[in-house]
Design an enzyme around this catalytic site. Structure first.
Site, PDB file in Angstrom:
ATOM      1  N   ARG A 112      -9.867   0.614  15.844  1.00  0.00           N
ATOM      2  CA  ARG A 112     -10.022   1.390  14.609  1.00  0.00           C
ATOM      3  C   ARG A 112     -11.165   0.752  13.814  1.00  0.00           C
ATOM      4  NH1 ARG A 112      -4.102   2.046  11.940  1.00  0.00           N
ATOM      5  NH2 ARG A 112      -4.647  -0.104  11.452  1.00  0.00           N
ATOM      6  N   TYR A 169      18.138  29.116   7.948  1.00  0.00           N
ATOM      7  CA  TYR A 169      17.031  29.922   8.443  1.00  0.00           C
ATOM      8  C   TYR A 169      17.049  30.001   9.969  1.00  0.00           C
ATOM      9  CZ  TYR A 169      14.780  29.997   3.850  1.00  0.00           C
ATOM     10  OH  TYR A 169      14.492  30.215   2.521  1.00  0.00           O
ATOM     11  N   LYS A 176       0.842  -1.194   0.000  1.00  0.00           N
ATOM     12  CA  LYS A 176       0.000   0.000   0.000  1.00  0.00           C
ATOM     13  C   LYS A 176       0.882   1.250   0.000  1.00  0.00           C
ATOM     14  CE  LYS A 176      -0.414   0.039   5.044  1.00  0.00           C
ATOM     15  NZ  LYS A 176      -1.322   0.117   6.195  1.00  0.00           N
TER      16      LYS A 176
END
Length: 369
Positions: free
Chosen positions: A135, A259, A34
């Protein structure tokens, strides 16, 4: 061309699949591909596992949805495919029937949809039981009646019980044992074949191997266990995310890089700029010190990851030059391996997110086709 490439070693994939089979010699291994084979390319991986190069071909593949199954069928993959989440609407049953797919059933509406459908041949069904993951799946006290209903339905073919473990990767086995006891009792009552083991259970819980097991991330060389064992140490990395140094500069002690100036040079330092960033799927949450391999030697991330670039401290690698190999995870040309699991820990994530997060602009190159 931009040097960032994901090299996919299909021989390593086959090695890991053979390892999964050897872990559970009395069980059949459903290769889970998957999410585009966890970012590796589902079609290429499926063909590698059903091809003649592999002595023991994968008897079935597992995907999440019809779209993933159809991509395989459209590419000529003929091996049985299990839909791990079953159908999402009743009209998908025509595709399941036409393309000879196997489906899980985890909800009553799916059962009723199958009952109302007339397939050209009975459709193999994997009945999903919620043994504690909470689930998908029928509660254990409901599963027996659903199983018996399926047994009586001409629309349903071969039946299996399926569940999923919440803690098979953990060293504490208490909850795993609780789930296992529920499933063993149910299987005994129904005389049902089981499909339970995911990658961690395949590697460390032989009592869960059942009639079928479902190796997933282990196929791609990632160790899914909290504590490695002798089997996980045999896994080989399938994806190597490889780039090159595109710029070098010297900076003085105390100078910031990147950054926000998060990293400051602790000494006079040599900084390499590498063609890879979060726009490619490399995790922006990687901390300073996250390892990379430069010319096969360990170096450390220095500063925040940018969209298209990242910066590495190569002060202690004197042969680092423009064009030098940089491995972000996987196997360097000198054979040194940087585990994706180690990189994932430095990003406060898991290997699954890194592998599936490599974006389409990163070309895949396949070895061992």
């Amino acid at each position: 061309m931009r040097p960032l490439v994901a090299h996919i070693d299909l021989d390593a994939l086959r090695h890991n699949y053979r390892l999964a089979c050897s872990c559970a010699p009395q069980s059949q291994a459903v290769a889970v591909i998957k999410a585009d084979a966890y970012g590796h390319g589902a079609v290429a991986c499926a063909k590698a596992l059903e091809g003649d190069v592999l002595e023991k071909k994968a008897p079935a593949f597992a995907v999440a949805c019809i779209e993933e199954a159809m991509a395989l069928r459209d590419a000529g993959v003929q091996t049985p495919i299990v839909l791990l989440e079953g159908i999402f609407s009743a009209d998908e049953l025509s595709y399941v029937d036409k393309h000879r797919l196997w489906m899980s059933i985890h909800s009553r509406w799916q059962l009723e949809a199958l009952q109302a459908f007339t397939p050209s041949a009975p459709i193999p069904v994997w009945l999903k039981v919620d043994s504690g993951m909470h689930r998908l799946g029928f509660a254990p006290e409901q599963a027996a009646s659903v199983w018996r209903k399926l047994e009586a339905m001409p629309e349903a073919g071969a039946l299996h019980l399926m569940s999923h473990f919440a803690t098979a990767d953990a060293t504490d086995s208490a909850y795993f044992s609780q789930q296992m006891a529920i499933l063993e009792a149910l299987a005994a009552e129904l005389n049902a074949p089981l499909c339970l083991a995911n990658s961690p259970a395949t590697l460390a819980r032989p009592e869960a191997h059942g009639a079928w097991h479902r190796p997933g991330v282990m196929l791609y060389g990632s160790d899914p266990l909290e504590a490695p064992n002798k089997l996980t140490r045999q896994l080989q990395p399938v994806m190597t995310l490889r780039s090159e140094i595109i710029s070098l500069r010297e900076i003085e002690a105390g100078e910031p890089v990147g950054y926000g100036g998060r990293w400051h040079a602790p000494r006079r330092s040599r900084i390499a700029v590498v063609a890879a960033g979060y726009g490619d799927g490399y995790d922006r949450h990687a901390v300073d010190g996250t390892p990379v391999l430069v010319n096969g030697k360990r170096a450390a991330l220095a500063g925040k990851v940018s969209m298209d670039m990242l910066t590495v401290d190569v002060t202690d690698i004197p042969d680092a030059a423009i064009g030098s190999e940089v491995v972000l995870w996987g196997k360097a040309q000198n054979g040194e391996v940087l585990s994706i699991d180690e990189v994932a820990r430095c990003c406060d994530t898991i290997s699954y997110t890194l592998l599936t997060g490599v974006l389409p602009r990163v070309p895949r190159r396949y070895d061992g086709v």
